[in-house]
Design a protein around this motif. Sequence first.
Motif, PDB file in Angstrom:
ATOM      1  N   GLY A 182       0.816  -1.203   0.000  1.00  0.00           N
ATOM      2  CA  GLY A 182       0.000   0.000   0.000  1.00  0.00           C
ATOM      3  C   GLY A 182       0.855   1.260   0.000  1.00  0.00           C
ATOM      4  N   GLN A 183       0.201   2.386   0.120  1.00  0.00           N
ATOM      5  CA  GLN A 183       0.902   3.670   0.060  1.00  0.00           C
ATOM      6  C   GLN A 183       0.211   4.672   0.985  1.00  0.00           C
ATOM      7  OE1 GLN A 183       3.521   5.521  -0.183  1.00  0.00           O
ATOM      8  NE2 GLN A 183       3.897   5.319  -2.381  1.00  0.00           N
ATOM      9  N   ILE A 184       1.010   5.558   1.555  1.00  0.00           N
ATOM     10  CA  ILE A 184       0.442   6.660   2.335  1.00  0.00           C
ATOM     11  C   ILE A 184       0.969   7.956   1.722  1.00  0.00           C
ATOM     12  CG2 ILE A 184       0.395   7.805   4.587  1.00  0.00           C
ATOM     13  CD1 ILE A 184       0.549   5.138   5.931  1.00  0.00           C
ATOM     14  N   THR A 185       0.080   8.906   1.537  1.00  0.00           N
ATOM     15  CA  THR A 185       0.487  10.180   0.984  1.00  0.00           C
ATOM     16  C   THR A 185       0.154  11.273   1.990  1.00  0.00           C
ATOM     17  OG1 THR A 185      -0.145   9.278  -1.153  1.00  0.00           O
ATOM     18  CG2 THR A 185       0.356  11.624  -1.083  1.00  0.00           C
ATOM     19  N   VAL A 186       1.155  12.043   2.379  1.00  0.00           N
ATOM     20  CA  VAL A 186       0.945  13.125   3.340  1.00  0.00           C
ATOM     21  C   VAL A 186       1.153  14.452   2.620  1.00  0.00           C
ATOM     22  CG1 VAL A 186       1.675  14.143   5.516  1.00  0.00           C
ATOM     23  CG2 VAL A 186       1.786  11.670   5.216  1.00  0.00           C
ATOM     24  N   ALA A 187       0.106  15.225   2.521  1.00  0.00           N
ATOM     25  CA  ALA A 187       0.151  16.513   1.831  1.00  0.00           C
ATOM     26  C   ALA A 187       0.859  16.384   0.484  1.00  0.00           C
ATOM     27  CB  ALA A 187       0.824  17.566   2.699  1.00  0.00           C
ATOM     28  N   GLY A 188       0.513  15.360  -0.247  1.00  0.00           N
ATOM     29  CA  GLY A 188       1.044  15.223  -1.592  1.00  0.00           C
ATOM     30  C   GLY A 188       2.365  14.480  -1.674  1.00  0.00           C
ATOM     31  N   THR A 189       2.966  14.173  -0.541  1.00  0.00           N
ATOM     32  CA  THR A 189       4.244  13.479  -0.562  1.00  0.00           C
ATOM     33  C   THR A 189       4.058  12.002  -0.219  1.00  0.00           C
ATOM     34  OG1 THR A 189       5.335  15.493   0.167  1.00  0.00           O
ATOM     35  CG2 THR A 189       6.578  13.450   0.379  1.00  0.00           C
TER      36      THR A 189
END
Lengths: 271, 312
Positions: free
Chosen positions: B100-107
Amino acid sequence: MGRAIDHRRSTTDAANDGAHRGHRVIQQGGAMNYNWNSAIFFDLSPEGGVTYTQTLLTGLKWTILTALCAWAIGFSVGLVIGVLRTLPSKTANLVGTVYVELFRNVPLLVQMFLWYFVLPEVLPTATGDWLEQLPYAPFYTGVLCLGLFTASRVAEQVRAGIQALPRGQRMAGTPMGFTTAQTYRYVLLPNADRIILPPLTSEFLSNLKNTSVMLTIGVVELTAAARSMQEFSFQVFEAFTAATVLYIIINLAVVALATLLERFIAIPGQR
Amino acid sequence: MTATPMPETAVTTPIADADHAPEDAGLRPGGLVYGAPAAAPGETMIAIDGISKWYGDFQVLTNCTTKVAKGEFVVVCGPSGSGKSTLIKCVNALEPFQKGQITVAGTKVIDKSTNLPKLRSRVGMVFQHFELFPHLSITDNLTIAQRKVLGRSAEDAKKRGLDLLARVGLSAHADKFPGQLSGGQQQRVAIARALAMNPVVMLFDEPTSALDPEMVGEVLDVMVELAKEGMTMMVVTHEMGFARKVADRVIFMDRGEIVEDARKEDFFGSPRSERAQTFLSKILQHRRYGDPIDTAALSQPSRIRILPMPSR
Ligand SMILES: Nc1ncnc2c1ncn2[C@@H]1O[C@H](COP(=O)(O)OP(=O)(O)OP(=O)(O)O)[C@@H](O)[C@H]1O
Ligand SMILES: [Mg+2]
């Protein structure tokens, strides 16, 4: 008495060519009718017109100088090796472990001989010759050898200190954006250092006492100076009593300094 | 506390200040960039997209997916060992995850080009046990990461740190050390320390669980103020009274799964899953012995005075 001392004589002790004289005299007299002579300290030693007191103090100077130089190496290398053993990298752990197990499991005396007698032989001839001709070669070799030995012991203390920190504290720097290096620099090491100051003090004392092993490669530090005094003056008790007292005084001074340092870096509000 | 007027400087520093920090160069295009056009309300700040995580053979997280919008206050709850801490630690990559993936404020968190220390520096994190740096004074705790990570000058860092210390009502303690403060005070310092970095989101992992009951309120008060100022927050907590009062959304986890992800009203009104119902009924049973948290007190004005956001 005489036999015991004879037995302990180092075959490589080249520092004193008057050795056999001391040997003979001790065999004649027993401990019971030993003649204590305090004035001996002010007698001139046959070595270049200095008193025996000066001989001993010069030895003490070399002991202190060696201890400080070896500690500089031991502490800085030990710090790096200790940190390596706590990093997440398997390679780093391995390097640290190999170093520690190598240097702390070979007797210091053997290491001293390896560095001083064996190393110049196994190096290319030119390099070996150059090493042997260096002025103060025994001193440099001894400092390096003792420093690297002490490093293995310091490394273990550093590792234990870092691992003793609560796991949460180990992680506290990371979420602030610290890199691994910054976490060590600003969080882990300052806290670990405070934990390991007492055991490090012991290591420093060992390091200081271990300088006496250097007499086997011809460094005239305090023990060698005492031996030289004994062998020229035949006053074995005076010589080694003086050495003992000097060792104790200097070690107690180190302990006192460490206690002051401990108080100085204590963190307010911590038990 | 309220008797002494706040220092004037405090007025200029809102507690949640994600959009204001001119000196920061940003992570990378599209990332956590200061001074970028302010994100529109409703924009996604944290996107957790199908993440799974294993410890050896043991699966801690199973296909977790959720989103946290800018300004949202999301409470994460669930039984002990359900993976709440693990989930929020994945958000700033304190814990790695395998799928999976986590994106924090576009990063993106899992991405070779992402500078993780930089990303983490903009994600505030508050732990159960405060984790202040014990060997540093409160002021140094507040400034060290600003200086060493964000590269602010000692002067700027100190000003920002002391402003925030005032905002959490602890100005008098600037020169003390963590060991000299109470748990509640330490936790307020920890919050100020995280805020000093101008985070774009704040993560809390059971911030009041290690506190004596009488100190819980002072920490929750700070969090309420933070929420009012529009900070995006993801909070693991067992304080259900608090959650009911201030959360926008509740995520309920059990055995590594997000079982329920609902608006607060729906979650407390009519939880759909049986597991959430069981969990809530257990928590409500507690109340027979007296509600540990006086929810009515939360509607009272804060005991800690936090200045209002300046109008822009
Ligand atoms: N380092 C680890 N190695 C193996 N298992 C772990 C590790 N850390 C956590 N776990 C397991 O992962 C599961 C989830 O842990 P986690 O700490 O996320 O739970 P939690 O929901 O935060 O619980 P609590 O409410 O007690 O804090 C637990 O079953 C725990 O035993
Ligand atoms: Mg937890």
